[in-house]
Motif scaffolding. Structure first.
Motif, PDB file in Angstrom:
ATOM      1  N   THR A 239       0.837  -1.210  -0.119  1.00 49.61           N
ATOM      2  CA  THR A 239      -0.075  -0.138  -0.099  1.00 49.61           C
ATOM      3  C   THR A 239       0.893   1.105   0.031  1.00 49.61           C
ATOM      4  OG1 THR A 239      -1.732  -1.204   1.212  1.00 49.61           O
ATOM      5  CG2 THR A 239      -1.589   1.305   1.407  1.00 49.61           C
ATOM      6  N   ASN A 240       0.939   2.080  -0.879  1.00 53.64           N
ATOM      7  CA  ASN A 240       1.523   3.483  -0.992  1.00 53.64           C
ATOM      8  C   ASN A 240       0.498   4.870  -0.830  1.00 53.64           C
ATOM      9  OD1 ASN A 240      -0.129   3.665  -3.403  1.00 53.64           O
ATOM     10  ND2 ASN A 240       1.601   3.191  -4.591  1.00 53.64           N
ATOM     11  N   GLY A 241      -0.757   4.415  -0.599  1.00 52.71           N
ATOM     12  CA  GLY A 241      -1.637   5.755  -0.172  1.00 52.71           C
ATOM     13  C   GLY A 241      -2.275   6.227  -1.423  1.00 52.71           C
ATOM     14  N   GLY A 242      -1.897   5.780  -2.576  1.00 59.14           N
ATOM     15  CA  GLY A 242      -2.697   6.083  -3.755  1.00 59.14           C
ATOM     16  C   GLY A 242      -4.119   5.398  -3.665  1.00 59.14           C
ATOM     17  N   PRO A 243      -4.778   5.820  -4.974  1.00 58.05           N
ATOM     18  CA  PRO A 243      -6.090   5.168  -5.069  1.00 58.05           C
ATOM     19  C   PRO A 243      -6.089   3.732  -5.055  1.00 58.05           C
ATOM     20  CG  PRO A 243      -5.578   6.268  -6.939  1.00 58.05           C
ATOM     21  CD  PRO A 243      -4.632   6.819  -5.936  1.00 58.05           C
ATOM     22  N   PRO A 244      -6.849   2.932  -4.508  1.00 51.84           N
ATOM     23  CA  PRO A 244      -6.847   1.515  -4.631  1.00 51.84           C
ATOM     24  C   PRO A 244      -6.985   0.976  -6.078  1.00 51.84           C
ATOM     25  CG  PRO A 244      -9.130   2.172  -3.667  1.00 51.84           C
ATOM     26  CD  PRO A 244      -8.165   3.349  -3.786  1.00 51.84           C
ATOM     27  N   LYS A 245      -6.314  -0.055  -6.423  1.00 46.18           N
ATOM     28  CA  LYS A 245      -6.571  -0.859  -7.625  1.00 46.18           C
ATOM     29  C   LYS A 245      -7.985  -1.297  -7.889  1.00 46.18           C
ATOM     30  CE  LYS A 245      -3.790  -3.681  -9.441  1.00 46.18           C
ATOM     31  NZ  LYS A 245      -2.656  -4.868  -9.605  1.00 46.18           N
ATOM     32  N   GLU A 246      -8.481  -1.243  -9.102  1.00 46.85           N
ATOM     33  CA  GLU A 246      -9.774  -1.487  -9.311  1.00 46.85           C
ATOM     34  C   GLU A 246     -10.295  -2.860  -8.956  1.00 46.85           C
ATOM     35  OE1 GLU A 246     -12.718  -1.807 -13.110  1.00 46.85           O
ATOM     36  OE2 GLU A 246     -11.043  -0.310 -13.128  1.00 46.85           O
ATOM     37  N   ASP A 247      -9.266  -3.700  -8.872  1.00 45.69           N
ATOM     38  CA  ASP A 247      -9.613  -5.193  -8.556  1.00 45.69           C
ATOM     39  C   ASP A 247      -9.115  -5.428  -7.086  1.00 45.69           C
ATOM     40  OD1 ASP A 247      -7.045  -5.030  -8.815  1.00 45.69           O
ATOM     41  OD2 ASP A 247      -6.758  -6.681 -10.253  1.00 45.69           O
ATOM     42  N   LEU A 248      -8.915  -4.453  -6.443  1.00 42.36           N
ATOM     43  CA  LEU A 248      -8.456  -4.797  -4.918  1.00 42.36           C
ATOM     44  C   LEU A 248      -9.972  -5.269  -4.147  1.00 42.36           C
ATOM     45  CD1 LEU A 248      -6.686  -4.890  -2.456  1.00 42.36           C
ATOM     46  CD2 LEU A 248      -7.174  -2.521  -2.216  1.00 42.36           C
ATOM     47  N   LEU A 249      -9.916  -6.444  -3.449  1.00 41.57           N
ATOM     48  CA  LEU A 249     -11.049  -6.777  -2.532  1.00 41.57           C
ATOM     49  C   LEU A 249     -11.153  -5.585  -1.471  1.00 41.57           C
ATOM     50  CD1 LEU A 249     -11.288 -10.790  -2.621  1.00 41.57           C
ATOM     51  CD2 LEU A 249     -11.976  -9.006  -4.414  1.00 41.57           C
ATOM     52  N   HIS A 250     -12.538  -5.376  -1.130  1.00 40.19           N
ATOM     53  CA  HIS A 250     -12.732  -4.235  -0.100  1.00 40.19           C
ATOM     54  C   HIS A 250     -13.115  -5.312   0.969  1.00 40.19           C
ATOM     55  CE1 HIS A 250     -12.585  -0.271  -2.361  1.00 40.19           C
ATOM     56  NE2 HIS A 250     -12.226  -1.186  -3.280  1.00 40.19           N
ATOM     57  N   GLY A 251     -12.413  -4.946   2.407  1.00 38.32           N
ATOM     58  CA  GLY A 251     -12.671  -5.468   3.582  1.00 38.32           C
ATOM     59  C   GLY A 251     -13.812  -4.350   4.321  1.00 38.32           C
ATOM     60  N   TYR A 252     -14.334  -4.901   5.257  1.00 42.27           N
ATOM     61  CA  TYR A 252     -15.024  -3.883   6.105  1.00 42.27           C
ATOM     62  C   TYR A 252     -15.018  -4.147   7.578  1.00 42.27           C
ATOM     63  CZ  TYR A 252     -16.897  -2.724   1.373  1.00 42.27           C
ATOM     64  OH  TYR A 252     -17.075  -2.732   0.065  1.00 42.27           O
ATOM     65  N   LEU A 253     -15.163  -3.129   8.395  1.00 45.38           N
ATOM     66  CA  LEU A 253     -15.377  -3.181   9.895  1.00 45.38           C
ATOM     67  C   LEU A 253     -16.848  -2.521  10.296  1.00 45.38           C
ATOM     68  CD1 LEU A 253     -12.017  -2.271  11.415  1.00 45.38           C
ATOM     69  CD2 LEU A 253     -12.789  -4.717  11.070  1.00 45.38           C
ATOM     70  N   THR A 254     -17.183  -2.623  11.212  1.00 48.37           N
ATOM     71  CA  THR A 254     -18.237  -1.693  11.627  1.00 48.37           C
ATOM     72  C   THR A 254     -17.687  -0.958  12.755  1.00 48.37           C
ATOM     73  OG1 THR A 254     -19.055  -3.528  13.232  1.00 48.37           O
ATOM     74  CG2 THR A 254     -20.218  -3.239  11.019  1.00 48.37           C
ATOM     75  N   VAL A 255     -17.620   0.435  12.814  1.00 51.88           N
ATOM     76  CA  VAL A 255     -17.009   1.483  13.536  1.00 51.88           C
ATOM     77  C   VAL A 255     -18.313   2.533  13.952  1.00 51.88           C
ATOM     78  CG1 VAL A 255     -15.424   3.249  14.146  1.00 51.88           C
ATOM     79  CG2 VAL A 255     -15.133   1.334  12.612  1.00 51.88           C
ATOM     80  N   GLU A 256     -18.684   2.279  15.325  1.00 54.12           N
ATOM     81  CA  GLU A 256     -19.642   3.148  15.826  1.00 54.12           C
ATOM     82  C   GLU A 256     -21.234   2.826  15.113  1.00 54.12           C
ATOM     83  OE1 GLU A 256     -18.291   6.919  15.142  1.00 54.12           O
ATOM     84  OE2 GLU A 256     -16.922   7.043  16.962  1.00 54.12           O
ATOM     85  N   ASP A 257     -21.131   1.585  14.781  1.00 53.79           N
ATOM     86  CA  ASP A 257     -22.339   0.918  14.176  1.00 53.79           C
ATOM     87  C   ASP A 257     -22.457   1.421  12.708  1.00 53.79           C
ATOM     88  OD1 ASP A 257     -23.207  -0.340  16.848  1.00 53.79           O
ATOM     89  OD2 ASP A 257     -24.088   1.422  17.413  1.00 53.79           O
ATOM     90  N   LYS A 258     -21.396   1.788  12.284  1.00 50.02           N
ATOM     91  CA  LYS A 258     -21.378   2.123  10.578  1.00 50.02           C
ATOM     92  C   LYS A 258     -20.518   1.309   9.957  1.00 50.02           C
ATOM     93  CE  LYS A 258     -23.291   6.918  11.403  1.00 50.02           C
ATOM     94  NZ  LYS A 258     -22.856   8.270  11.161  1.00 50.02           N
ATOM     95  N   ARG A 259     -20.813   1.048   8.594  1.00 47.70           N
ATOM     96  CA  ARG A 259     -19.894   0.076   7.920  1.00 47.70           C
ATOM     97  C   ARG A 259     -18.559   1.067   7.575  1.00 47.70           C
ATOM     98  NH1 ARG A 259     -22.796  -2.366   3.302  1.00 47.70           N
ATOM     99  NH2 ARG A 259     -22.081  -0.611   2.007  1.00 47.70           N
ATOM    100  N   PHE A 260     -17.586   0.582   7.635  1.00 49.96           N
ATOM    101  CA  PHE A 260     -16.278   1.209   7.543  1.00 49.96           C
ATOM    102  C   PHE A 260     -15.130   0.516   6.652  1.00 49.96           C
ATOM    103  CE2 PHE A 260     -12.113   2.643   9.135  1.00 49.96           C
ATOM    104  CZ  PHE A 260     -11.959   4.046   8.591  1.00 49.96           C
ATOM    105  N   ASP A 261     -14.933   0.902   5.175  1.00 50.11           N
ATOM    106  CA  ASP A 261     -14.211   0.673   4.185  1.00 50.11           C
ATOM    107  C   ASP A 261     -12.488   0.462   4.738  1.00 50.11           C
ATOM    108  OD1 ASP A 261     -12.754  -0.414   1.928  1.00 50.11           O
ATOM    109  OD2 ASP A 261     -14.240   0.324   0.739  1.00 50.11           O
ATOM    110  N   VAL A 262     -12.059  -0.566   4.797  1.00 45.33           N
ATOM    111  CA  VAL A 262     -10.634  -0.739   5.149  1.00 45.33           C
ATOM    112  C   VAL A 262      -9.687  -1.159   4.134  1.00 45.33           C
ATOM    113  CG1 VAL A 262     -11.023  -0.711   7.813  1.00 45.33           C
ATOM    114  CG2 VAL A 262     -11.105  -3.022   6.340  1.00 45.33           C
TER     115      VAL A 262
END
Length: 385
Positions: A239-262
């Motif tokens: 990871t280098n801080g740029g925009p994620p690759k289009e085919d990268l799988l997105h993982g998620y948490l719930t933070v303060e009862d809201k979905r959060f993309d990690v």
């Protein structure tokens, strides 16, 4: 759910007995040729993996990916979607965060330095990274080998890092390798003469700093030149801080009862936990490593010779009941993602599986789904002899 399944060895014995009875009954008939040693696995072998995948999807996991290989025969499974927002179907080649699988890559780069005579495994860490003692203030000498074997006793920085600010803010903050060691330095370090295996991400942060000191380049660049480019791992990067690759799988948490993309947080920039790969690349890497394509035979033998622990020089092992040997590899667990990769000692039978977890609150330590994934992976390889 699958019905009763016999182990592969019993099925083969039964088949052999039937064949023998037929040979007697048919007298002089020429017996049928023996089947090939390695066939596409019968459905019962991977049924539990399919059940697991379906259950995870029903519980909200966005995706599950598997590639298993037995010599030239391959079995794959890709189920789910890349993101919960746009819902594109996953592909087997989609990259995921690999987490702890990076440890063996860091170990390979350290061991290459040892092979070149630039480092001694039993020398103190400060011989190669002088600031180690100043930052960590260890209670006794710590060697490079102890870091590689996770027997240094160094405190794990992650708990301090994740609680250093509100969770969303931590995810959006890049921390240097030295910052991570400074978090570990806040914790007590109890030195024991016979230090047992004790997992701590700080071991491999310190080793990454050793690599940078001796090579004069960021450790991610060293991994790229030592491993990624020679093996053609086109889906493996940090990871280098740029925009994620289009085919990268997105993982998620719930933070303060809201979905959060990690999928692409700044906290992983240029950090061991920020390495991304594919199940195919993971299998290619471990096959090459175990077939001696990255290290000298004597060095590889050291990685395999764990006696009192199932972890040695950056690599984990599991029992291989097919050969009475071991599978080698690692497990990966970062927020939102789990990955497991294991390969037989000859590099020919292997499995890598990855998933994006069902969105759930932050898990400080090992996610409970990772050991389950490892058990299923080992079971498939043990059944597919």
């Amino acid at each position: 759910m699958p019905g009763l399944r016999l182990p592969g060895s019993l099925l083969r014995c039964a088949a052999a007995a039937v064949a023998a009875m037929l040979a007697v009954a048919l007298g002089g008939c020429t017996p049928a040729p023996e089947p090939p040693d390695h066939q596409t696995p019968p459905s019962w072998i991977y049924a539990d993996l399919l059940d697991f995948s379906q259950t995870m999807r029903e519980e909200g996991a966005p995706a599950v990916l598997v590639q298993a290989k037995n010599n030239s025969v391959e079995w794959t499974h890709a189920e789910g979607i890349r993101t919960l927002e746009e819902r594109q179907p996953v592909q087997l080649s989609d990259p995921v965060h690999m987490g702890g699988l990076t440890t063996s890559m860091i170990a390979v780069s350290v061991l290459k330095l040892a092979e070149e005579g630039k480092l001694e495994l039993d020398a103190p860490v400060q011989s190669y990274f002088p600031d180690f003692v100043r930052i960590m203030k260890p209670p006794g000498p710590v060697t490079v080998r102890q870091l590689l074997d996770q027997e240094s006793g160094i405190p794990d920085y992650s708990g301090e890092l994740w609680t250093s600010a509100p969770l969303r803010q931590v995810f959006d903050t890049p921390f240097t390798l030295r910052d991570r060691l400074a978090f570990a330095a806040r914790l007590p370090w109890e030195y024991r003469l016979a230090q047992p295996f004790e997992p701590s991400g700080s071991n491999f942060v310190a080793l990454a700093l050793v690599i940078e000191q001796l090579r004069g380049h960021p450790f991610a660049e060293v991994l790229r030149s030592d491993i990624i480019e020679p093996l053609g791992l086109t889906g493996t990067f940090i990871t280098n801080g740029g925009p994620p690759k289009e085919d990268l799988l997105h993982g998620y948490l719930t933070v303060e009862d809201k979905r959060f993309d990690v999928a692409n947080p700044r906290v992983y920039i240029d950090a061991p936990g920020g390495m991304v790969s594919t199940v195919r690349d993971a299998n290619t890497y471990y096959s090459a490593l175990l077939q001696g394509k990255l290290l000298k035979p004597s060095t590889l033998a050291q990685m395999k010779e764990a006696v009192y622990s199932d972890f040695k020089l950056g690599m984990s092992r599991w029992n291989d009941t097919c050969t009475n040997d071991f599978y080698y590899g690692n497990i990966g667990d970062v927020q939102g993602y789990g990955m497991v990769s294991m390969t037989s000692a000859d590099g020919k039978r292997q499995i890598s599986m990855a998933m994006t977890y069902p969105p759930s609150p932050f898990v400080a330590f090992l996610h409970p789904l990772v050991p389950e994934m490892a058990d299923l992976a080992q079971q498939l390889l043990n059944d597919w002899c």
